[in-house]
Every structure is written in structure tokens, then in C-alpha cells.
Scaffold this active site. Structure first.
Site, mmCIF file in Angstrom:
data_model
loop_
_atom_site.group_PDB
_atom_site.id
_atom_site.type_symbol
_atom_site.label_atom_id
_atom_site.label_comp_id
_atom_site.label_asym_id
_atom_site.label_seq_id
_atom_site.Cartn_x
_atom_site.Cartn_y
_atom_site.Cartn_z
ATOM 1 N N ARG A 121 0.927 -1.093 0.062
ATOM 2 C CA ARG A 121 -0.066 -0.078 -0.095
ATOM 3 C C ARG A 121 0.906 1.128 -0.110
ATOM 4 O O ARG A 121 0.420 2.181 0.458
ATOM 5 C CB ARG A 121 -0.817 -0.049 1.295
ATOM 6 C CG ARG A 121 -2.032 -1.201 1.036
ATOM 7 C CD ARG A 121 -3.124 -0.834 2.296
ATOM 8 N NE ARG A 121 -4.194 -2.115 1.874
ATOM 9 C CZ ARG A 121 -4.865 -2.508 2.860
ATOM 10 N NH1 ARG A 121 -4.787 -1.876 3.999
ATOM 11 N NH2 ARG A 121 -5.833 -3.353 2.640
ATOM 12 N N LYS A 143 3.556 11.366 -12.248
ATOM 13 C CA LYS A 143 2.570 10.393 -13.087
ATOM 14 C C LYS A 143 3.159 9.010 -13.372
ATOM 15 O O LYS A 143 4.529 8.922 -13.882
ATOM 16 C CB LYS A 143 2.215 10.935 -14.532
ATOM 17 C CG LYS A 143 1.435 12.058 -14.664
ATOM 18 C CD LYS A 143 0.955 12.787 -15.786
ATOM 19 C CE LYS A 143 -0.017 13.405 -16.179
ATOM 20 N NZ LYS A 143 -0.522 13.897 -17.287
ATOM 21 N N GLU A 185 10.727 16.365 -26.194
ATOM 22 C CA GLU A 185 10.101 17.048 -24.906
ATOM 23 C C GLU A 185 10.780 18.330 -24.646
ATOM 24 O O GLU A 185 10.033 19.061 -23.979
ATOM 25 C CB GLU A 185 10.066 15.825 -23.886
ATOM 26 C CG GLU A 185 9.492 14.425 -23.928
ATOM 27 C CD GLU A 185 7.981 14.898 -23.775
ATOM 28 O OE1 GLU A 185 7.523 15.935 -23.444
ATOM 29 O OE2 GLU A 185 7.129 13.702 -23.883
ATOM 30 N N LYS A 227 8.548 22.615 -15.853
ATOM 31 C CA LYS A 227 7.563 21.551 -15.384
ATOM 32 C C LYS A 227 7.294 21.355 -13.821
ATOM 33 O O LYS A 227 6.121 21.163 -13.333
ATOM 34 C CB LYS A 227 8.246 20.058 -15.701
ATOM 35 C CG LYS A 227 7.107 18.860 -15.442
ATOM 36 C CD LYS A 227 7.469 17.659 -16.268
ATOM 37 C CE LYS A 227 6.159 16.658 -16.010
ATOM 38 N NZ LYS A 227 6.399 15.310 -16.621
ATOM 39 N N GLU A 237 -3.669 17.626 -12.527
ATOM 40 C CA GLU A 237 -4.461 18.166 -13.655
ATOM 41 C C GLU A 237 -6.091 18.269 -13.236
ATOM 42 O O GLU A 237 -7.013 18.066 -14.182
ATOM 43 C CB GLU A 237 -4.538 16.821 -14.905
ATOM 44 C CG GLU A 237 -3.061 17.043 -15.556
ATOM 45 C CD GLU A 237 -3.086 15.928 -16.755
ATOM 46 O OE1 GLU A 237 -4.163 15.779 -16.936
ATOM 47 O OE2 GLU A 237 -2.101 15.697 -17.391
ATOM 48 N N ARG A 242 -1.799 21.773 -15.898
ATOM 49 C CA ARG A 242 -0.915 20.810 -16.328
ATOM 50 C C ARG A 242 -1.324 20.211 -17.568
ATOM 51 O O ARG A 242 -0.275 19.637 -18.185
ATOM 52 C CB ARG A 242 -0.993 19.757 -15.155
ATOM 53 C CG ARG A 242 0.165 18.508 -15.328
ATOM 54 C CD ARG A 242 0.565 17.739 -13.984
ATOM 55 N NE ARG A 242 1.405 16.814 -14.308
ATOM 56 C CZ ARG A 242 1.922 15.899 -13.492
ATOM 57 N NH1 ARG A 242 1.653 16.049 -12.188
ATOM 58 N NH2 ARG A 242 2.764 14.973 -13.948
ATOM 59 N N ASN A 246 0.858 17.900 -21.988
ATOM 60 C CA ASN A 246 0.405 17.129 -23.132
ATOM 61 C C ASN A 246 0.351 17.453 -24.583
ATOM 62 O O ASN A 246 -0.101 16.760 -25.308
ATOM 63 C CB ASN A 246 -0.908 16.339 -22.696
ATOM 64 C CG ASN A 246 -1.236 15.834 -21.339
ATOM 65 O OD1 ASN A 246 -0.231 15.021 -21.081
ATOM 66 N ND2 ASN A 246 -2.070 15.957 -20.472
ATOM 67 N N HIS A 249 0.553 14.989 -27.278
ATOM 68 C CA HIS A 249 0.564 13.535 -26.898
ATOM 69 C C HIS A 249 -0.941 12.857 -27.259
ATOM 70 O O HIS A 249 -0.933 11.700 -27.471
ATOM 71 C CB HIS A 249 0.723 13.571 -25.203
ATOM 72 C CG HIS A 249 1.826 13.860 -24.704
ATOM 73 N ND1 HIS A 249 2.412 14.978 -24.964
ATOM 74 C CD2 HIS A 249 2.721 13.099 -23.992
ATOM 75 C CE1 HIS A 249 3.843 14.905 -24.384
ATOM 76 N NE2 HIS A 249 4.000 13.733 -23.710
ATOM 77 N N HIS A 253 -0.011 9.672 -29.011
ATOM 78 C CA HIS A 253 -0.303 8.508 -28.563
ATOM 79 C C HIS A 253 -1.117 7.351 -29.357
ATOM 80 O O HIS A 253 -1.107 6.318 -29.474
ATOM 81 C CB HIS A 253 -1.232 8.421 -27.152
ATOM 82 C CG HIS A 253 -0.240 8.777 -25.859
ATOM 83 N ND1 HIS A 253 -1.020 9.268 -24.957
ATOM 84 C CD2 HIS A 253 1.114 9.289 -25.860
ATOM 85 C CE1 HIS A 253 -0.024 9.579 -23.906
ATOM 86 N NE2 HIS A 253 1.040 9.500 -24.443
ATOM 87 N N HIS A 267 8.336 6.752 -28.081
ATOM 88 C CA HIS A 267 7.656 7.895 -27.470
ATOM 89 C C HIS A 267 7.799 9.309 -27.858
ATOM 90 O O HIS A 267 6.977 10.159 -28.486
ATOM 91 C CB HIS A 267 7.324 7.741 -25.806
ATOM 92 C CG HIS A 267 6.506 8.909 -25.560
ATOM 93 N ND1 HIS A 267 5.250 8.970 -25.497
ATOM 94 C CD2 HIS A 267 6.932 9.786 -24.536
ATOM 95 C CE1 HIS A 267 4.896 10.098 -24.885
ATOM 96 N NE2 HIS A 267 5.738 10.496 -24.210
#
Length: 366
Positions: A121, A143, A185, A227, A237, A242, A246, A249, A253, A267
Site C-alpha cells: 500500500r 505520473k 520533450e 515542469k 490536472e 498541467r 500534453n 500527446h 499516443h 515515444h
């Protein structure tokens, strides 16, 4: 040495950018070895190239390094590898007070962070990013995720690291293709909200890709600062701030999904093509000039990055690519927000995009 703090409501953490810091990792990470041990996750490429230096840094420190080596590549962001990692941690007797260390690029960082979020946990983790993409983007912000058959990064959590240690010198062992992919990036930070930094990229991108130490360090520090500021304003987000990160992206993606999340299109390359498409679509809608869209594509092309469907080796129909987009995490109420741009350094979130129009645009794109 430059230290940047990611300021968050629940816990802030430092990002240290220092050439040669991997060789001195013990002095930076010793305080995280609560049980006189650290759990190191890496991949077989980084394990061969950089793990010995990390182990040497801890020689005689009294801290044991327990190492798990994963297969390199995007395919490791999977249920199967997550299960293997968590089973290994439990077999080793991991405790909640232990710290996991991600020594690798974005794949290793994502998998380590997600495993840290769920095993027992939750336990702490530290990032030592070894690719340019991870240093300027994925190691900062919390993330973490794995991929699924439905799409990229759809299973995961927000889990912030306790510390990020960035050594620009480790990029000397990075293949040219991976360095270029990470550079996409870097360019992103100029395109979302800093036109002057995009000008810097136009002037210095070739120097960076030729591994000029000053250019690399400047790009890393600027990217991390940008960032850190955005994440500090909108960690999960919730406000939309934020989401600017993206840019490229949603298109990217879809391209990755079409190429099977394989080495056909890594990527950063998908993000590069995605940013060019985002600017092209913005011009189609009248948000930015055709000249801005052409300028973005020209710079990406000049450094050898994909800047269109054709240069990304994607031949799918617009409708098929839109179908990939339908699995995007940002989908809400049947609407998919898109990061578009009013110009270079002027990105914004559009909530009124007609996916049929996106499909038509993609069919018309070369």
C-alpha cells in the site's frame, strides 16, 4: 550543481541536476536507505552501462543494493512486468519504510513509481533518470502507469518521488535516436508557453544533439524548472494547467498505438509528430498561422525528428487514428480535449474539437 524544488501541498521534493552525480550517488541517497538497503530497478541496457557505476558509488557504504533488471523497451510497461516486480519485492521482504530506486528511462521510472504506489500500500521511491526524455519530463511530476491493450498509460496513479537525481553525463551512453526522441520533450516547453525558449531550441538544438555539455545542462535545467512550476500549480490536472504538458500527446499516443507501442516509433518521436500535427490542426482551425505550423515542422525536420504521418511511418486512416484517441485518459462526457495553439508559446486546451474533423485533417495530412 542546480537544485530545483517541486513545491506541492502534501510533500515537496528536490530535483538535483549535477554532472557526475551518479558517481556520488551514495552521498545523495544514503538517507533513503532506512533499512540499510535500497531496491534498484533498471533495464538490461542501463544495467550493463550504468549499474556498475552506481554499485561502485555504494561500495563500502554499508548499504546493500538489491537489483531487479527488466527487459528494455516499452513492452515492459505491462501487467506482466508489474507483477514480476511486485512479486520480487515481496520475495525480498520489502517493507513500507523501504525505498525503491528507478535507474533508467521513462519505462523504468513509470514501472518503479507504480510498483512503489501499490506494494504494501505504498513505499517511497527515488528517480535517477538516464535518458533525456526522463530527465526533462517523466521523472518529475509523479505520473506513473503501465500500458494496456486499450492504450498507453491507462492504468496507473499519481505518485511523487521523494528525490530526483539527474546526471547529464550519463547521456553520453544514450543512443543518438533516444537523445533525439528526448529532445522532442525539450522543444515542447518552448511551444507550450515560452516562445523565447523555442528560439533557443532553433539556435541550439544541433549543439544539444551533438552532446554539447552546456547546451544539455541548460535545456535540462530550463525544462525541469518549467515542469516543476506547472506541476506545483496543478499536481493532478484538476485545473487544466498541467494539461499543457500534453501538447502533441493526443496525436502522438494514437500514432504509438497504431505502431503497436514498438520500436517502430518511440515515444519522443511520436510526440514530435504529434506536436507538428497539433500545430497543423491549429492552423486549419485558424488559431495560429500556417507560418507557425511550418516553423515547428521545419525545426523538427532539421534535427531528424518525425514531423508528419509519413515521416512517422504511419499509413492509417484518420478514422482509425481517431478510434485510438477514443481511449485517451482525458476523454470526458464523450468529448476529448485537445492541446492546440494560438501561436508558438501560446498553447491552450480546446474542448470543442469535432473528432470527425480531426479524422478529415489526418486524411489530408501527408
Amino acid at each position: 550543481m542546480t537544485q530545483i524544488t517541486v513545491e506541492l501541498a502534501e510533500h515537496s521534493y528536490p530535483v538535483l541536476v549535477q554532472p557526475g552525480s551518479l558517481a556520488r550517488a551514495a552521498q545523495h541517497l544514503q538517507s533513503f536507505a532506512h533499512n540499510r538497503r535500497l531496491f534498484i530497478l533498471t533495464d538490461d541496457n542501463v544495467g550493463r552501462q550504468l549499474l556498475p557505476e552506481l554499485q561502485q558509488a555504494f561500495a563500502g557504504s554499508g548499504t546493500d543494493l538489491l537489483v531487479k533488471v527488466l527487459p528494455a523497451g516499452e513492452a515492459s510497461k505491462s501487467w506482466q512486468q508489474l507483477e514480476r516486480v511486485t512479486d520480487w519485492l515481496l520475495e525480498q521482504g520489502v517493507e513500507r519504510s523501504d525505498t525503491l530506486v528507478a535507474l533508467g528511462g521513462g519505462v523504468v521510472g513509470d514501472l518503479t513509481g507504480f510498483a512503489a504506489a501499490i506494494v504494501k500500500r505504498g513505499c517511497e521511491f527515488v528517480q535517477i533518470p538516464t535518458s533525456l526524455l526522463a530527465q526533462v519530463d517523466s521523472s518529475v511530476g509523479g505520473k506513473t502507469a503501465i500500458n494496456s491493450a486499450a492504450g498507453k498509460n491507462l492504468i496507473g496513479s499519481f505518485n511523487q518521488p521523494r528525490f530526483v537525481l539527474i546526471d547529464p553525463l550519463v547521456l553520453n551512453s544514450l543512443p543518438d535516436r533516444e537523445l533525439r526522441a528526448g529532445y522532442a520533450e525539450v522543444v515542447k516547453y518552448g511551444l507550450i508557453n515560452d516562445a523565447r525558449f523555442f528560439e533557443w531550441c532553433e539556435a541550439n538544438g544541433s549543439r544539444l544533439l551533438n552532446r554539447n555539455p552546456e547546451a544539455l545542462s541548460e535545456a535540462i535545467i530550463h525544462s525541469v524548472r518549467t515542469k516543476a512550476q506547472i506541476v506545483g500549480e496543478d499536481e493532478k490536472e484538476l485545473s487544466g494547467r498541467r494539461a499543457l504538458l500534453n501538447l502533441g500527446h493526443t496525436f502522438g499516443h494514437a500514432l504509438e498505438a497504431e505502431t503497436g507501442f514498438s520500436d517502430t516509433l518511440v515515444h519522443g518521436e511520436a510526440v514530435a509528430a504529434g506536436m507538428a500535427l497539433a500545430f497543423g490542426y491549429s492552423a486549419r482551425r485558424g488559431h495560429c498561422s500556417a507560418g507557425d505550423a511550418e516553423r515547428v515542422s521545419r525545426h523538427l525536420q532539421s534535427v531528424g525528428l518525425p514531423h508528419s504521418l509519413a515521416t512517422a511511418s504511419v499509413r492509417a486512416s484518420g478514422q482509425r487514428l481517431v478510434e485510438h484517441m477514443m481511449h485517451d485518459k482525458k476523454m470526458s462526457g464523450g468529448t476529448l480535449p485537445f492541446l492546440l495553439a494560438n501561436g508558438i508559446g501560446q498553447s491552450f486546451l480546446a474542448n470543442d474539437v469535432d473528432l470527425a474533423d480531426v479524422a478529415a485533417f489526418l486524411d489530408e495530412s501527408d
